[in-house]
Design a protein around this motif. Sequence first.
Motif, PDB file in Angstrom:
ATOM      1  N   PRO A  85      39.695  28.128  23.782  1.00  0.00           N
ATOM      2  CA  PRO A  85      40.322  27.803  22.495  1.00  0.00           C
ATOM      3  C   PRO A  85      39.277  27.396  21.452  1.00  0.00           C
ATOM      4  CG  PRO A  85      41.072  26.293  24.223  1.00  0.00           C
ATOM      5  CD  PRO A  85      40.153  27.270  24.854  1.00  0.00           C
ATOM      6  N   ILE A  86      39.635  27.532  20.198  1.00  0.00           N
ATOM      7  CA  ILE A  86      38.718  27.239  19.095  1.00  0.00           C
ATOM      8  C   ILE A  86      38.338  25.767  19.072  1.00  0.00           C
ATOM      9  CG2 ILE A  86      38.515  27.203  16.585  1.00  0.00           C
ATOM     10  CD1 ILE A  86      40.428  29.629  16.582  1.00  0.00           C
ATOM     11  N   TRP A  87      39.299  24.907  19.414  1.00  0.00           N
ATOM     12  CA  TRP A  87      39.057  23.475  19.286  1.00  0.00           C
ATOM     13  C   TRP A  87      38.127  22.940  20.366  1.00  0.00           C
ATOM     14  CZ3 TRP A  87      40.608  21.366  23.796  1.00  0.00           C
ATOM     15  CH2 TRP A  87      41.640  21.982  24.489  1.00  0.00           C
ATOM     16  N   MET A  88      37.853  23.698  21.412  1.00  0.00           N
ATOM     17  CA  MET A  88      37.044  23.195  22.517  1.00  0.00           C
ATOM     18  C   MET A  88      35.555  23.252  22.162  1.00  0.00           C
ATOM     19  SD  MET A  88      37.010  24.401  26.465  1.00  0.00           S
ATOM     20  CE  MET A  88      38.597  23.717  26.837  1.00  0.00           C
ATOM     21  N   ASN A  89      34.849  22.147  22.400  1.00  0.00           N
ATOM     22  CA  ASN A  89      33.420  22.125  22.084  1.00  0.00           C
ATOM     23  C   ASN A  89      32.596  22.688  23.244  1.00  0.00           C
ATOM     24  OD1 ASN A  89      32.982  20.065  23.971  1.00  0.00           O
ATOM     25  ND2 ASN A  89      33.367  18.471  22.455  1.00  0.00           N
ATOM     26  N   SER A  90      31.316  22.880  22.993  1.00  0.00           N
ATOM     27  CA  SER A  90      30.459  23.582  23.945  1.00  0.00           C
ATOM     28  C   SER A  90      30.279  22.818  25.254  1.00  0.00           C
ATOM     29  CB  SER A  90      29.101  23.870  23.317  1.00  0.00           C
ATOM     30  OG  SER A  90      28.494  22.667  22.915  1.00  0.00           O
ATOM     31  N   ARG A  91      30.261  21.481  25.181  1.00  0.00           N
ATOM     32  CA  ARG A  91      30.106  20.708  26.422  1.00  0.00           C
ATOM     33  C   ARG A  91      31.295  20.911  27.348  1.00  0.00           C
ATOM     34  NH1 ARG A  91      29.063  15.465  23.225  1.00  0.00           N
ATOM     35  NH2 ARG A  91      31.199  16.065  22.953  1.00  0.00           N
ATOM     36  N   GLN A  92      32.506  20.919  26.780  1.00  0.00           N
ATOM     37  CA  GLN A  92      33.699  21.135  27.605  1.00  0.00           C
ATOM     38  C   GLN A  92      33.695  22.527  28.204  1.00  0.00           C
ATOM     39  OE1 GLN A  92      36.525  20.210  24.502  1.00  0.00           O
ATOM     40  NE2 GLN A  92      37.164  18.359  25.562  1.00  0.00           N
ATOM     41  N   ARG A  93      33.282  23.525  27.416  1.00  0.00           N
ATOM     42  CA  ARG A  93      33.202  24.904  27.906  1.00  0.00           C
ATOM     43  C   ARG A  93      32.216  24.984  29.071  1.00  0.00           C
ATOM     44  NH1 ARG A  93      32.786  28.063  22.127  1.00  0.00           N
ATOM     45  NH2 ARG A  93      34.804  27.392  21.388  1.00  0.00           N
ATOM     46  N   LYS A  94      31.066  24.350  28.900  1.00  0.00           N
ATOM     47  CA  LYS A  94      30.030  24.372  29.914  1.00  0.00           C
ATOM     48  C   LYS A  94      30.532  23.737  31.212  1.00  0.00           C
ATOM     49  CE  LYS A  94      25.103  23.228  29.820  1.00  0.00           C
ATOM     50  NZ  LYS A  94      24.121  22.445  29.084  1.00  0.00           N
ATOM     51  N   LYS A  95      31.256  22.639  31.079  1.00  0.00           N
ATOM     52  CA  LYS A  95      31.777  21.922  32.231  1.00  0.00           C
ATOM     53  C   LYS A  95      32.797  22.769  32.988  1.00  0.00           C
ATOM     54  CE  LYS A  95      33.749  17.398  33.316  1.00  0.00           C
ATOM     55  NZ  LYS A  95      34.286  16.168  32.731  1.00  0.00           N
ATOM     56  N   LEU A  96      33.709  23.395  32.261  1.00  0.00           N
ATOM     57  CA  LEU A  96      34.719  24.237  32.903  1.00  0.00           C
ATOM     58  C   LEU A  96      34.090  25.462  33.549  1.00  0.00           C
ATOM     59  CD1 LEU A  96      37.705  24.057  30.406  1.00  0.00           C
ATOM     60  CD2 LEU A  96      37.605  23.148  32.706  1.00  0.00           C
ATOM     61  N   LYS A  97      33.097  26.030  32.902  1.00  0.00           N
ATOM     62  CA  LYS A  97      32.415  27.196  33.464  1.00  0.00           C
ATOM     63  C   LYS A  97      31.705  26.814  34.759  1.00  0.00           C
ATOM     64  CE  LYS A  97      29.183  30.864  32.458  1.00  0.00           C
ATOM     65  NZ  LYS A  97      28.208  31.423  31.540  1.00  0.00           N
ATOM     66  N   ALA A  98      31.076  25.639  34.775  1.00  0.00           N
ATOM     67  CA  ALA A  98      30.387  25.175  35.979  1.00  0.00           C
ATOM     68  C   ALA A  98      31.374  25.005  37.130  1.00  0.00           C
ATOM     69  CB  ALA A  98      29.662  23.858  35.693  1.00  0.00           C
ATOM     70  N   GLN A  99      32.572  24.491  36.825  1.00  0.00           N
ATOM     71  CA  GLN A  99      33.590  24.335  37.858  1.00  0.00           C
ATOM     72  C   GLN A  99      34.031  25.691  38.397  1.00  0.00           C
ATOM     73  OE1 GLN A  99      36.718  22.075  36.049  1.00  0.00           O
ATOM     74  NE2 GLN A  99      35.666  20.117  36.319  1.00  0.00           N
ATOM     75  N   ARG A 100      34.187  26.669  37.504  1.00  0.00           N
ATOM     76  CA  ARG A 100      34.600  28.015  37.923  1.00  0.00           C
ATOM     77  C   ARG A 100      33.544  28.653  38.815  1.00  0.00           C
ATOM     78  NH1 ARG A 100      35.412  29.830  32.687  1.00  0.00           N
ATOM     79  NH2 ARG A 100      33.866  31.416  33.117  1.00  0.00           N
ATOM     80  N   VAL A 101      32.286  28.570  38.395  1.00  0.00           N
ATOM     81  CA  VAL A 101      31.192  29.188  39.149  1.00  0.00           C
ATOM     82  C   VAL A 101      31.032  28.499  40.501  1.00  0.00           C
ATOM     83  CG1 VAL A 101      28.705  29.563  39.151  1.00  0.00           C
ATOM     84  CG2 VAL A 101      30.018  29.971  37.075  1.00  0.00           C
ATOM     85  N   LYS A 102      31.166  27.188  40.521  1.00  0.00           N
ATOM     86  CA  LYS A 102      31.042  26.432  41.756  1.00  0.00           C
ATOM     87  C   LYS A 102      32.111  26.862  42.759  1.00  0.00           C
ATOM     88  CE  LYS A 102      31.107  21.626  43.350  1.00  0.00           C
ATOM     89  NZ  LYS A 102      31.388  20.254  42.942  1.00  0.00           N
ATOM     90  N   GLY A 103      33.324  27.057  42.265  1.00  0.00           N
ATOM     91  CA  GLY A 103      34.419  27.497  43.131  1.00  0.00           C
ATOM     92  C   GLY A 103      34.177  28.894  43.681  1.00  0.00           C
ATOM     93  N   LYS A 104      33.616  29.783  42.895  1.00  0.00           N
ATOM     94  CA  LYS A 104      33.346  31.149  43.347  1.00  0.00           C
ATOM     95  C   LYS A 104      32.248  31.165  44.400  1.00  0.00           C
ATOM     96  CE  LYS A 104      34.730  33.744  39.267  1.00  0.00           C
ATOM     97  NZ  LYS A 104      34.286  34.612  38.169  1.00  0.00           N
ATOM     98  N   LYS A 105      31.207  30.373  44.237  1.00  0.00           N
ATOM     99  CA  LYS A 105      30.093  30.359  45.183  1.00  0.00           C
ATOM    100  C   LYS A 105      30.550  29.869  46.547  1.00  0.00           C
ATOM    101  CE  LYS A 105      26.207  29.993  42.052  1.00  0.00           C
ATOM    102  NZ  LYS A 105      25.078  29.206  41.584  1.00  0.00           N
ATOM    103  N   LYS A 106      31.440  28.880  46.594  1.00  0.00           N
ATOM    104  CA  LYS A 106      31.941  28.372  47.866  1.00  0.00           C
ATOM    105  C   LYS A 106      32.676  29.464  48.620  1.00  0.00           C
ATOM    106  CE  LYS A 106      32.516  23.450  47.016  1.00  0.00           C
ATOM    107  NZ  LYS A 106      33.467  22.352  46.904  1.00  0.00           N
TER     108      LYS A 106
END
Length: 115
Positions: A85-106
């Motif tokens: 979403p437009i309202w989401m800042n880069s830190r939140q995006r980075k955090k969510l992306k890290a969670q997604r990638v972490k889940g895929k690697k497991k």
Amino acid sequence: MAKSLRSKWRRKMRAEKRKKNAPKELERLKKILGTNADVVMEEVKEVATVLPPQKVLGQQADDCKMDVDNKRNKKTLLDQHGQYPIWMNSRQRKKLKAQRVKGKKKSKLAKGLVW
């Protein structure tokens, strides 16, 4: 801002002025509408289609649904195009992306060969 004594006094006096002038304004509006009400309504009928309120309210309920939010994943907040979403800042995006990638690697490690 607007917390000084002068501004508070001005707001108070404007409110009192509105109370004092409200009956005069209402009377003036009624007078204006009273003389021209029939003429105005005839002009409106020529320009616009008059519908009963129930029909209009029924149409508004259908039109008000926004399908934009329905296509967004609630867990990852990604839409169908993979955009945040437009309202989401880069830190939140980075955090969510890290969670997604972490889940895929497991999941990939679990599928690999075990010696």
